[in-house]
Design a protein around this motif. Structure first.
Motif: not given
Length: 334
Positions: A156-157, A160, A163-164
């Motif tokens: 998940v990290v 993220l 996406l960032q």
């Protein structure tokens, strides 16, 4: 002890919920042993009135428990006193009669109690084994769940971070975020595959084969072949498994990204072997090789710096040199 023996012992004592039946069988065994004693009376010398009765008492106590054992002891003792202790048929009680009876009572009481205590100890041991098995199963389940959650959280990290990077304009920052996301996703995958609930050592050979296949599949270059030659007896401590896997993954990723940058095929060879007090892990490729005057100490690649740092933490060293293609070598103490 095989499963059949263990299953038999677990059912002892028999007829635990039907005590009248157990006591009746105890009396029947005693009568049979009395008949046997009569049958062999002429074959044995005088002075052995309890010859067949001791086995009857022990067998009854073993099969049906302490209470039926005492019933068998009482029945057999009365039969021996009446029929085989002189004067026969009188139930006479004097010093000559009392001594054999006292000896008989002491022996059968000790035998019955020993059988009873051993059976109780065995049943307690079985209960503890079952309890330990349930705890081990629960611990293993919790461990797998924890590993699954940790791996998922790392994934998940990584997602993220990916996406960032879309909101980052600076190319270097975007590349750094992309690289961090890739490494986190890789750590999550390694974490799930390498750790064992029992904390045992890791057979690294099969993992290296899977790791190479995963990296090639992720690169989108199916023409690249990864071969692994590993001594199956070599194992890694769980604490060292993840750092070693990261170093191998970094070396393979560099070979795919730089060595085969303009090619869709190639060969990456991974060799793991022991040399006396050291383990040597070599990752070589037949790609473009390293740049001229390459120096790993002065190189600014984050991946190479991480590989060098992890090798030092493990008490080993990481080297990268050119030999008709790039060669990465990790040397660790056994």
């Amino acid at each position: 002890m095989n499963g059949l023996d263990q299953g038999f012992l677990e059912r002892l004592p028999f007829a635990a919920n039907r005590r009248p039946l157990a006591y009746a069988v105890a009396v029947a065994i005693s009568i049979l042993c009395l008949a046997l004693r009569y049958a062999i009376d002429g074959l044995i010398p005088p002075g052995y009135p309890y010859l067949t009765f001791f086995p009857a008492v022990i067998l009854t106590a073993f099969l049906f428990g302490r209470g039926p054992g005492f019933v068998a002891a009482l029945t057999c003792g009365f039969g021996a006193w009446l029929f085989f202790i002189p004067p026969v048929g009188t139930l006479n009680l004097d010093l000559g009669t009392a001594l054999p009876l006292i000896f008989y009572v002491l022996v059968v009481a000790i035998d019955i109690l020993l059988v009873h205590w051993m059976q109780r100890a065995y049943l307690r041991l079985l209960d503890e084994r079952r309890h330990s098995a349930r705890l081990a199963e629960r611990t293993s389940l919790l461990f797998r769940e924890l590993q699954h959650r940790v791996s998922n959280n790392l994934q998940v990290v990584a997602a993220l971070l990916s996406l960032q990077k879309r909101d980052v304009a600076d190319p270097q920052a975007r590349a750094a975020l992309e690289e961090a996301a890739r490494r986190l996703a890789l750590i999550g995958k390694i974490h799930r595959q390498l750790h064992d609930p029992n904390g045992s050592q890791i057979g690294i050979g099969p993992f290296l084969r899977q790791l190479g296949a995963d990296l090639i599949d992720a690169s989108g270059k199916p023409g690249i072949i990864c071969s692994v030659e590993a001594e199956e007896a070599i194992a890694l401590d769980p604490d060292a498994a993840v750092p070693v896997a990261l170093i191998v993954a970094e070396s393979m990723a560099n070979a795919i990204e730089h060595g085969f940058a303009d090619r869709e095929d190639g060969h990456i060879a991974v060799r793991l072997q022991r040399h006396q007090s050291q383990v040597e892990l070599v990752i070589s490729d037949n790609g473009a090789g390293l740049p001229e005057n390459f120096d790993i100490a002065g190189n600014n690649s984050l991946g190479l710096r991480i590989a060098t740092m992890l090798a030092r933490q493990l008490g080993g060293r990481f080297e990268l040199f050119d030999d008709r293609g790039a060669v990465a070598r990790l040397v660790l103490p056994v």
